[in-house]
Design a protein around this motif. Structure first.
Motif, PDB file in Angstrom:
ATOM      1  N   ARG A   1       0.823  -1.209   0.000  1.00 38.82           N
ATOM      2  CA  ARG A   1       0.000   0.000   0.000  1.00 38.82           C
ATOM      3  C   ARG A   1       0.863   1.269   0.000  1.00 38.82           C
ATOM      4  N   ASP A   2       1.914   1.284   0.821  1.00 40.62           N
ATOM      5  CA  ASP A   2       2.790   2.462   0.885  1.00 40.62           C
ATOM      6  C   ASP A   2       3.500   2.689  -0.448  1.00 40.62           C
TER       7      ASP A   2
ATOM      8  N   LYS B   1       0.949   4.027  -3.050  1.00 45.44           N
ATOM      9  CA  LYS B   1       0.556   5.415  -2.759  1.00 45.44           C
ATOM     10  C   LYS B   1       1.692   6.389  -3.065  1.00 45.44           C
ATOM     11  N   ASN B   2       2.918   6.030  -2.693  1.00 46.69           N
ATOM     12  CA  ASN B   2       4.059   6.914  -2.954  1.00 46.69           C
ATOM     13  C   ASN B   2       4.265   7.109  -4.451  1.00 46.69           C
TER      14      ASN B   2
ATOM     15  N   GLN C   1       1.097   9.169  -5.992  1.00 50.31           N
ATOM     16  CA  GLN C   1       1.040  10.568  -5.572  1.00 50.31           C
ATOM     17  C   GLN C   1       2.057  11.425  -6.320  1.00 50.31           C
TER      18      GLN C   1
ATOM     19  N   ILE D   1      -6.303   8.722  -4.086  1.00 52.18           N
ATOM     20  CA  ILE D   1      -6.309   7.288  -4.357  1.00 52.18           C
ATOM     21  C   ILE D   1      -7.427   6.678  -3.535  1.00 52.18           C
TER      22      ILE D   1
ATOM     23  N   ASN E   1     -11.832   8.480   0.997  1.00 49.08           N
ATOM     24  CA  ASN E   1     -10.395   8.710   0.823  1.00 49.08           C
ATOM     25  C   ASN E   1     -10.141   9.937  -0.049  1.00 49.08           C
TER      26      ASN E   1
ATOM     27  N   GLU F   1      -8.471  13.507   1.143  1.00 47.06           N
ATOM     28  CA  GLU F   1      -7.311  14.089   0.468  1.00 47.06           C
ATOM     29  C   GLU F   1      -7.627  15.486  -0.076  1.00 47.06           C
TER      30      GLU F   1
ATOM     31  N   TYR G   1      -7.293   9.849   7.875  1.00 48.81           N
ATOM     32  CA  TYR G   1      -6.214  10.363   7.025  1.00 48.81           C
ATOM     33  C   TYR G   1      -5.391  11.397   7.788  1.00 48.81           C
TER      34      TYR G   1
END
Length: 216
Positions: A40-41, A44-45, A48, A60, A123, A127, A196
């Protein structure tokens, strides 16, 4: 009870399914959980840094993971699909995840799906609020705009909570806003939720978003 338990975990088996589907022996459970966090990290990185939609909507949605012995299938929800260089980007993302996991015996397959109604996703809404706060927009204005977008998207109710040193005040506090119905204790109410964290010049703020979609 609605304030004491995770809204999605509370509804597992009724209106909510797991975002990660796999089986592991007790001794391997922690490793599989760690793998999920890395996946997941990493996704997302990467996203983004590379994804900016033409509509101005960033974010996301959910990342769903299904594991088999020889395959890790990942489904990523985005406001908009890739338009240029889609196969190359997906291959690059799969390669990045493979390197992070350092696994050679399992194939990794990533599928990108489009979120049909963007502001019904908590989500994306969180954001959006985070982006407004980073641009130093007053928190009330940012949250009211987010709630307005959620209402226009056809939700039956939305609740937003923000906590921390809001607007740079010395003492941390909690503020929350709600429009419509948000039946947290009704198990068969189809709810969506996210928590978040957002880093601002004043420190870390926590944003929580509850969205009531419909009755099952």
């Amino acid at each position: 009870m609605g304030q004491k338990i995770h809204p999605l975990g509370f509804r597992l088996g009724t209106t909510q399914n797991h975002d990660s589907i796999w089986f592991a022996q007790p001794r391997d459970y922690s490793e599989n959980l760690k793998e999920d966090k890395i996946i997941r990290d990493c996704i997302k990185n990467y996203l983004q840094k590379t994804i900016r939609t033409s509509s101005g909507v960033e974010g996301i949605g959910r990342i769903k993971i299904k594991k088999r012995i020889d395959l890790i299938q990942i489904y990523v929800e985005l406001p908009k699909l890739f338009t240029e260089g889609e196969p190359r980007r997906i291959e690059e993302l799969q390669t990045n995840v493979q390197k992070k996991l350092n696994c050679v015996n399992r194939k990794i397959n990533i599928a990108i799906t489009r979120i049909p109604n963007v502001y019904r996703d908590p989500n994306i809404l969180a954001e959006f609020i985070a982006g407004q706060l980073k641009n130093r927009i007053p928190f009330r204005k940012a949250i009211q705009k987010a709630i307005e977008l959620a209402e226009q998207a056809g939700t039956k109710g939305v609740q937003v909570q923000i906590s921390g040193r809001i607007d740079g005040k010395e003492i941390a506090r909690v503020e929350w806003f709600r429009e419509g119905r948000v039946p947290l204790q009704t198990i068969r109410a189809k709810m969506d939720y996210c928590s978040y964290p957002v880093r601002t010049i004043y420190g870390v703020l926590g944003i929580k978003v509850w969205i009531f979609l419909n009755n099952d």
